[in-house]
Design an enzyme around this catalytic site. Structure first.
Site, PDB file in Angstrom:
ATOM      1  CG  ASP A  12       6.263  -6.996  -1.224  1.00 21.87           C
ATOM      2  OD1 ASP A  12       5.097  -7.439  -1.276  1.00 21.87           O
ATOM      3  OD2 ASP A  12       6.603  -5.924  -1.765  1.00 21.87           O
ATOM      4  N   GLY A 251       5.972   0.641 -10.864  1.00 18.81           N
ATOM      5  CA  GLY A 251       4.683   1.177 -11.299  1.00 18.81           C
ATOM      6  C   GLY A 251       3.933   1.839 -10.156  1.00 18.81           C
ATOM      7  CG  ASP A 252       2.768  -0.384  -6.842  1.00 16.84           C
ATOM      8  OD1 ASP A 252       1.799  -0.387  -7.630  1.00 16.84           O
ATOM      9  OD2 ASP A 252       3.160  -1.405  -6.244  1.00 16.84           O
ATOM     10  N   GLY A 287      13.126  -3.966  -3.312  1.00 16.95           N
ATOM     11  CA  GLY A 287      11.898  -3.853  -2.534  1.00 16.95           C
ATOM     12  C   GLY A 287      10.964  -2.802  -3.092  1.00 16.95           C
TER      13      GLY A 287
END
Length: 303
Positions: A12, A251-252, A287
């Site tokens: 990312d 969500g992860d 992050g």
């Protein structure tokens, strides 16, 4: 028996901006940083950091970014023995994070596009020994179906997080999903029902149950998460109010924590409460993988 997570890995690249840029607009960012990401890797790390025995199946390029990803997984005690390393570039995600915590993300899949059905089948022995299978939609759709078929063959609970919702989900696939975990946007795209409150969430969840899914857990941000099972009344598990800095990876974290709790024998309701707490902690940090909490932090928040 381990949790087996099959999915994407990426680096990312995050720019902190005052607001998300509109088409044609240039926004001056306040800060820039890189962090390990990719939905599959994020969910695997979240589960491992909470104490799970986790194996990651992924396709990571033979480049510097890929090497860094593998090193990070090893620090979080993920099993990386079955990750394939094709020639070429690893995946990258470009992320804008606004001051209010909202984000906008563009993903370049790179080697994730090479996570093929053949690769899935070559790891059938690993998959067959899993206590839970967890997958997302940042890898080829035919590979997701291959995972579902193996889950059905070996009667392993299969949790599918339909994110990002860029692909059509067939009834053939949904009928092999044990638990589907859409957010509000994904539920709307899957059903055509705008999810804005508990009533509309229940309506969307029922539509998905009618298409063959056994259980739907529809996440509603600060409102919490709705549990809908066939033949049972839906139940809303309240969320935890926190001040969000970055919702990337929330969500992860939820999905990784959910499967971790279920693998430990927790009830669905307790698992969702646990996952809500883990996700709440994650949005207070910047992050995706760096924001995933450890077990002590989640237990402290719940306690």
């Amino acid at each position: 028996m381990s949790i087996v997570v099959i999915g994407s890995s990426a680096t990312d690249m995050i720019s902190l901006v005052p607001h998300l840029p509109k088409p044609g607009e240039t926004v001056i960012g306040a800060d820039f940083q890189t962090a390990a990401g990719g939905k599959g890797a994020n969910q695997a790390v979240a589960a491992a950091r909470l104490g799970g025995d986790v194996t990651l199946l992924a396709s990571i390029g033979q480049d510097h970014l890929g090497d860094q990803s593998i090193e990070g997984f090893q620090k979080d005690h993920l099993c990386v023995d079955y990750i394939q390393r094709p020639e070429g570039k690893s995946g990258v995600a470009l992320i804008f994070v606004a001051e209010n915590g909202e984000n906008s993300i563009a993903v370049s899949p790179g080697s994730n596009a090479l996570l093929s059905p053949e690769y899935i089948k070559s790891n059938e022995s690993v998959i067959s020994q899993a206590c839970y299978l967890l997958a997302q939609l940042e890898t080829p759709m035919e590979s997701i179906l291959a995972i579902a078929k193996l889950a059905n063959k070996y009667k392993i609970p299969f949790v599918l997080n339909p994110a990002p919702r860029t692909k059509k989900l067939t009834d053939e696939l949904l009928q092999q999903v044990s638990i589907l975990t859409p957010n509000q946007t994904e539920a709307c795209l899957l059903t055509g029902i705008e999810v804005i409150d508990q009533a509309s969430a229940e309506q969307a969840a029922q539509t998905l149950l009618q298409r063959g899914v056994n259980t739907v857990i529809l996440t509603l941000g600060e409102q919490g998460a709705l549990i809908a099972e066939k033949g049972q009344p839906a139940k809303l598990i309240p969320g935890i109010n926190v001040t969000a800095k970055d919702t990337t990876g929330a969500g992860d974290t939820f999905n990784g924590a959910l499967v971790l709790a279920l693998s430990k024998g927790e009830s669905l309701e307790k698992a969702v409460r646990f996952a809500n707490a883990a996700a709440a902690i994650s949005v207070t940090r910047i992050g995706a993988q760096p924001s995933a909490p450890d077990l002590a932090e989640v237990n402290q928040l719940i306690g």
